[in-house]
Design a protein around this motif. Structure first.
Motif, PDB file in Angstrom:
ATOM      1  N   ILE A   4     -25.476 -27.990  -9.661  1.00  0.00           N
ATOM      2  CA  ILE A   4     -25.831 -27.762 -11.042  1.00  0.00           C
ATOM      3  C   ILE A   4     -26.870 -28.789 -11.157  1.00  0.00           C
ATOM      4  O   ILE A   4     -26.504 -30.081 -11.212  1.00  0.00           O
ATOM      5  CB  ILE A   4     -24.966 -27.738 -12.231  1.00  0.00           C
ATOM      6  N   VAL A   5     -28.223 -28.501 -11.576  1.00  0.00           N
ATOM      7  CA  VAL A   5     -29.222 -29.383 -11.484  1.00  0.00           C
ATOM      8  C   VAL A   5     -29.842 -29.607 -13.075  1.00  0.00           C
ATOM      9  O   VAL A   5     -30.257 -28.737 -13.726  1.00  0.00           O
ATOM     10  CB  VAL A   5     -30.319 -28.769 -10.839  1.00  0.00           C
ATOM     11  N   LEU A   6     -29.709 -30.691 -13.513  1.00  0.00           N
ATOM     12  CA  LEU A   6     -29.746 -31.159 -14.832  1.00  0.00           C
ATOM     13  C   LEU A   6     -31.193 -31.719 -15.048  1.00  0.00           C
ATOM     14  O   LEU A   6     -31.543 -32.687 -14.335  1.00  0.00           O
ATOM     15  CB  LEU A   6     -28.980 -32.132 -15.522  1.00  0.00           C
ATOM     16  N   THR A   7     -32.198 -31.094 -15.752  1.00  0.00           N
ATOM     17  CA  THR A   7     -33.632 -31.531 -16.000  1.00  0.00           C
ATOM     18  C   THR A   7     -33.753 -31.656 -17.538  1.00  0.00           C
ATOM     19  O   THR A   7     -32.788 -31.132 -18.200  1.00  0.00           O
ATOM     20  CB  THR A   7     -34.841 -30.425 -15.662  1.00  0.00           C
ATOM     21  N   GLY A  13     -30.256 -36.634 -22.257  1.00  0.00           N
ATOM     22  CA  GLY A  13     -28.665 -36.704 -21.917  1.00  0.00           C
ATOM     23  C   GLY A  13     -28.014 -36.475 -20.655  1.00  0.00           C
ATOM     24  O   GLY A  13     -27.015 -36.050 -20.468  1.00  0.00           O
ATOM     25  N   LYS A  14     -29.197 -36.236 -19.630  1.00  0.00           N
ATOM     26  CA  LYS A  14     -29.040 -35.849 -18.490  1.00  0.00           C
ATOM     27  C   LYS A  14     -27.892 -36.451 -17.715  1.00  0.00           C
ATOM     28  O   LYS A  14     -26.935 -36.028 -16.985  1.00  0.00           O
ATOM     29  CB  LYS A  14     -30.127 -35.974 -17.546  1.00  0.00           C
ATOM     30  N   SER A  76     -28.393 -34.909 -11.592  1.00  0.00           N
ATOM     31  CA  SER A  76     -29.207 -35.365 -12.729  1.00  0.00           C
ATOM     32  C   SER A  76     -30.597 -35.890 -12.060  1.00  0.00           C
ATOM     33  O   SER A  76     -30.652 -36.570 -11.157  1.00  0.00           O
ATOM     34  CB  SER A  76     -28.549 -36.259 -13.662  1.00  0.00           C
ATOM     35  N   THR A  77     -31.812 -35.496 -12.938  1.00  0.00           N
ATOM     36  CA  THR A  77     -32.885 -35.777 -12.013  1.00  0.00           C
ATOM     37  C   THR A  77     -33.554 -36.684 -13.339  1.00  0.00           C
ATOM     38  O   THR A  77     -33.261 -36.862 -14.385  1.00  0.00           O
ATOM     39  CB  THR A  77     -33.719 -34.708 -12.009  1.00  0.00           C
ATOM     40  N   GLY A  78     -35.006 -37.217 -12.760  1.00  0.00           N
ATOM     41  CA  GLY A  78     -35.869 -38.100 -13.638  1.00  0.00           C
ATOM     42  C   GLY A  78     -36.482 -36.948 -14.813  1.00  0.00           C
ATOM     43  O   GLY A  78     -36.769 -35.800 -14.064  1.00  0.00           O
ATOM     44  N   GLY A  79     -36.935 -37.440 -15.870  1.00  0.00           N
ATOM     45  CA  GLY A  79     -37.649 -36.408 -16.785  1.00  0.00           C
ATOM     46  C   GLY A  79     -38.902 -35.904 -16.072  1.00  0.00           C
ATOM     47  O   GLY A  79     -39.425 -34.908 -16.568  1.00  0.00           O
ATOM     48  N   VAL A  98     -30.994 -26.462 -15.029  1.00  0.00           N
ATOM     49  CA  VAL A  98     -30.721 -26.426 -16.431  1.00  0.00           C
ATOM     50  C   VAL A  98     -31.420 -27.456 -17.110  1.00  0.00           C
ATOM     51  O   VAL A  98     -31.714 -28.379 -16.657  1.00  0.00           O
ATOM     52  CB  VAL A  98     -29.027 -27.020 -16.699  1.00  0.00           C
ATOM     53  N   ASN A  99     -32.070 -26.969 -18.225  1.00  0.00           N
ATOM     54  CA  ASN A  99     -33.003 -27.981 -18.975  1.00  0.00           C
ATOM     55  C   ASN A  99     -32.290 -28.097 -20.288  1.00  0.00           C
ATOM     56  O   ASN A  99     -31.873 -27.211 -21.067  1.00  0.00           O
ATOM     57  CB  ASN A  99     -34.488 -27.165 -19.190  1.00  0.00           C
ATOM     58  N   LEU A 100     -32.185 -29.520 -20.485  1.00  0.00           N
ATOM     59  CA  LEU A 100     -31.696 -29.926 -21.513  1.00  0.00           C
ATOM     60  C   LEU A 100     -32.799 -30.429 -22.630  1.00  0.00           C
ATOM     61  O   LEU A 100     -33.709 -30.949 -22.256  1.00  0.00           O
ATOM     62  CB  LEU A 100     -30.768 -31.193 -21.366  1.00  0.00           C
TER      63      LEU A 100
END
Ligand code: S3P
Length: 170
Positions: A4-7, A13-14, A76-79, A98-100
């Motif tokens: 699960i990749v958070l962008t 809040g990543k 979790s990635t950088g913005g 996933v884009n937050l």
């Protein structure tokens, strides 16, 4: 299982949501920026100051390539990871992206006391947030799941991500 990749923009809040997600799924959390800092033995702010943003962006792509070989992780990635399409393609090979999101004033409030965001180290950070968000919006939309974090707790957001990922059958 797919990663699960958070962008998302700085302050969406990543990292916090990543921690909650990793804990509730019993998965490892990999923070791409923290991996760059470990590898370089330098803080991101120092990388920007001493080597420049372009060098940092190359490091991001190299780290995305390394991390994309993992599975069953929360990443979790950088913005700014979305700025190179190649990065998202790499991370999507074995991941759900996933884009937050959050509104500029919410981001500004969350980031007001932060000193570790070199791109916001300017006279008018709120204007900079708006400008960067406007430019980046189409890049962030390159995601499988989009979730607004504005008025939700990290636990609620993590739960929504888990449900959406299940609906996607992955
Ligand atoms: C950046 C976001 C930061 C960090 C660097 C650049 C960006 O990460 O990678 O300062 O371009 O938006 P966070 O989103 O974790 O703050």
């Amino acid at each position: 299982m797919k990663n699960i990749v958070l962008t998302g923009f700085m302050g969406t809040g990543k990292t916090t949501i990543g921690r909650v997600l990793a804990k509730s799924l019993g998965r490892v959390l990999i923070d791409l920026d923290a991996e760059i800092e470990k590898k370089m033995g330098m803080k991101i702010t120092d990388i920007f100051a001493e080597m420049g943003e372009a060098a940092f962006r190359d490091m991001e792509t190299e780290m995305a390539r390394t991390i994309s070989t993992l599975s069953n992780a929360v990443i979790s990635t950088g913005g700014g990871i979305v700025l190179r399409k190649e990065n998202i393609e790499l991370l999507r090979t074995n991941g759900i992206v996933v884009n937050l999101t959050a509104e500029p004033d919410v981001l500004y409030a969350r980031l007001a006391s932060a000193t570790d965001r070199p791109l916001l180290n300017v006279a008018d950070p709120l204007a900079k947030i708006r400008e960067l968000l406007q430019f980046r919006r189409p890049f962030y939309q390159n995601a499988d799941i989009v979730i607004d974090t504005g008025d939700k707790t990290p636990i609620i957001v993590a739960e929504e991500i888990i449900q959406s990922a299940k609906l996607m059958g992955r």
